[in-house]
Design a protein around this motif. Sequence first.
Motif, PDB file in Angstrom:
ATOM      1  N   THR A 163      -0.996  -0.903   9.820  1.00  0.00           N
ATOM      2  CA  THR A 163       0.122  -1.799   9.949  1.00  0.00           C
ATOM      3  C   THR A 163      -0.189  -3.226  10.125  1.00  0.00           C
ATOM      4  O   THR A 163      -0.633  -3.758  11.415  1.00  0.00           O
ATOM      5  CB  THR A 163       1.194  -1.300  11.071  1.00  0.00           C
ATOM      6  N   TRP A 164      -0.661  -3.755   9.138  1.00  0.00           N
ATOM      7  CA  TRP A 164      -0.844  -5.290   9.175  1.00  0.00           C
ATOM      8  C   TRP A 164       0.121  -6.185   8.351  1.00  0.00           C
ATOM      9  O   TRP A 164       0.766  -5.833   7.655  1.00  0.00           O
ATOM     10  CB  TRP A 164      -2.623  -5.350   8.432  1.00  0.00           C
ATOM     11  N   PHE A 165      -0.178  -7.390   8.717  1.00  0.00           N
ATOM     12  CA  PHE A 165       0.704  -8.443   8.115  1.00  0.00           C
ATOM     13  C   PHE A 165      -0.483  -9.524   7.483  1.00  0.00           C
ATOM     14  O   PHE A 165      -1.461  -9.806   8.300  1.00  0.00           O
ATOM     15  CB  PHE A 165       1.393  -9.031   9.236  1.00  0.00           C
ATOM     16  N   GLY A 168       9.092   3.731   2.206  1.00  0.00           N
ATOM     17  CA  GLY A 168       8.002   3.030   1.655  1.00  0.00           C
ATOM     18  C   GLY A 168       7.251   2.153   2.944  1.00  0.00           C
ATOM     19  O   GLY A 168       6.428   1.496   2.614  1.00  0.00           O
ATOM     20  N   SER A 169       8.004   2.053   3.794  1.00  0.00           N
ATOM     21  CA  SER A 169       7.681   1.245   5.197  1.00  0.00           C
ATOM     22  C   SER A 169       6.629   1.925   5.676  1.00  0.00           C
ATOM     23  O   SER A 169       6.436   3.184   5.466  1.00  0.00           O
ATOM     24  CB  SER A 169       8.749   0.731   6.110  1.00  0.00           C
ATOM     25  N   ALA A 170       5.712   1.171   6.659  1.00  0.00           N
ATOM     26  CA  ALA A 170       4.798   1.856   7.574  1.00  0.00           C
ATOM     27  C   ALA A 170       5.435   2.918   8.436  1.00  0.00           C
ATOM     28  O   ALA A 170       4.939   3.838   8.752  1.00  0.00           O
ATOM     29  CB  ALA A 170       3.973   0.721   8.280  1.00  0.00           C
ATOM     30  N   GLY A 171       6.474   2.478   8.963  1.00  0.00           N
ATOM     31  CA  GLY A 171       7.361   3.480   9.942  1.00  0.00           C
ATOM     32  C   GLY A 171       7.729   4.732   8.995  1.00  0.00           C
ATOM     33  O   GLY A 171       7.696   5.894   9.737  1.00  0.00           O
ATOM     34  N   THR A 212       0.752  -1.176   0.075  1.00  0.00           N
ATOM     35  CA  THR A 212      -0.110   0.145  -0.013  1.00  0.00           C
ATOM     36  C   THR A 212       0.741   1.269   0.072  1.00  0.00           C
ATOM     37  O   THR A 212       0.272   2.403  -0.219  1.00  0.00           O
ATOM     38  CB  THR A 212      -0.987   0.184   1.072  1.00  0.00           C
ATOM     39  N   ILE A 213       2.176   1.209   0.179  1.00  0.00           N
ATOM     40  CA  ILE A 213       3.154   2.359   0.405  1.00  0.00           C
ATOM     41  C   ILE A 213       4.064   2.356  -0.700  1.00  0.00           C
ATOM     42  O   ILE A 213       4.067   3.047  -1.618  1.00  0.00           O
ATOM     43  CB  ILE A 213       3.629   2.411   1.787  1.00  0.00           C
ATOM     44  N   ALA A 214       4.926   1.242  -0.691  1.00  0.00           N
ATOM     45  CA  ALA A 214       5.998   1.290  -1.551  1.00  0.00           C
ATOM     46  C   ALA A 214       5.460   1.405  -3.260  1.00  0.00           C
ATOM     47  O   ALA A 214       6.466   1.994  -3.936  1.00  0.00           O
ATOM     48  CB  ALA A 214       6.855  -0.145  -1.414  1.00  0.00           C
ATOM     49  N   VAL A 272      11.825   6.174  16.782  1.00  0.00           N
ATOM     50  CA  VAL A 272      11.215   4.875  15.721  1.00  0.00           C
ATOM     51  C   VAL A 272       9.859   4.717  16.221  1.00  0.00           C
ATOM     52  O   VAL A 272       9.483   4.658  17.396  1.00  0.00           O
ATOM     53  CB  VAL A 272      12.186   3.580  16.029  1.00  0.00           C
ATOM     54  N   ILE A 273       8.907   4.483  15.173  1.00  0.00           N
ATOM     55  CA  ILE A 273       7.709   3.954  15.285  1.00  0.00           C
ATOM     56  C   ILE A 273       7.342   2.532  14.737  1.00  0.00           C
ATOM     57  O   ILE A 273       7.302   2.473  13.386  1.00  0.00           O
ATOM     58  CB  ILE A 273       6.638   4.936  14.843  1.00  0.00           C
ATOM     59  N   ASP A 274       7.479   1.534  15.609  1.00  0.00           N
ATOM     60  CA  ASP A 274       7.666   0.236  15.204  1.00  0.00           C
ATOM     61  C   ASP A 274       7.251  -0.776  16.310  1.00  0.00           C
ATOM     62  O   ASP A 274       7.711  -0.501  17.289  1.00  0.00           O
ATOM     63  CB  ASP A 274       8.926   0.101  14.532  1.00  0.00           C
TER      64      ASP A 274
END
Length: 325
Positions: free
Chosen positions: A254-256, A166-169, A104-106, A207-209
């Motif tokens: 942020t899902w997997f 492109g990561s959620a963080g 959804t980002i990259a 960091v937000i992770d």
Amino acid sequence: MISRRLLLGAGLAAPFVATPFLGRSEASTHGFPERTVRYVCPFPPGATNDNVSRTMSRALGPRLGVTVLVENKAGAGGAVGSRMVAEAKPDGHTLLNASAGNLTIAPHLSNVGYDPLRDLAPVALAGDAYSVVAVNPALPVHSVAELIDFGRRRPGVLNYASAGIGSAGHLRGALLADEARFEAVHVPFPGSAAAATSVVAGDCHLVIDPIAMPHVQEGRLRALATVGPDRWDAFPDLPNLAELGIGRAWPGGTWFGLFAPGTTPAPVIARLNRDFNDSLAEPEVAAALRRFGLKPEAVSPEELGRRVAADHAAIGRALRRLNIA
């Protein structure tokens, strides 16, 4: 309290090979499965994606009756592994443990070589992941308000680490800076474990992770808040950003989740979805996912597909507004 060793052990160990039952629980579906299933993690060992991949491969192997082997194919913020699965033979024997950022980002930020809405078929959701907003203890801030004040008083000084462009963080750091009206420099790393380590070392500030959780619990990072659908039970005393009036309109989550090549037959998708969701119901599996910061949730392939499409569109609009390209 969960030790770092317990949390990250699965990600740092050698690739896990599930031990199959002596016999298959049911007849194969359209010849599936008939050999080892490659379970691709598009991030390095130690990342949350890696930990989720190994947990779910261990659960799926006995249900499928074949070996399920995790393969780390890191690079380009998860795009290398995602593209490999998108181009694989669509027979269910090559699967992707995707993070939201891969799909959804990259794809909005670079030519990743695949269309996430066409070239990858949604299979099942592992769950939404909570994140913790954490800083190096040497940074003189003890709350989100103090972090915002620090960023406003020192434009361009504050930086944040992420698992890559492109990561959620990456997106969440940019959204936080935008909503709170301060400048911050993005510092990408080849995975979330490396990003968190950089903040522990003092090379980066924030960091937000989810992967920051063990560092916070062991005193190497200071937590300011969490991000997620509600308060994270691992940090019951920490406010959720939404409680502070921040992030309520942030796009996506942020899902997997599990994905297959785009034209994988529907009966194979259905079999994988059933076995995956049945695995989520196992107490040991659900507990492991919660240790990694996930809130397990069983959904249909169609529901996951709708979520990916909605997040992809909303995040595209946000990236254009933020001038992130």
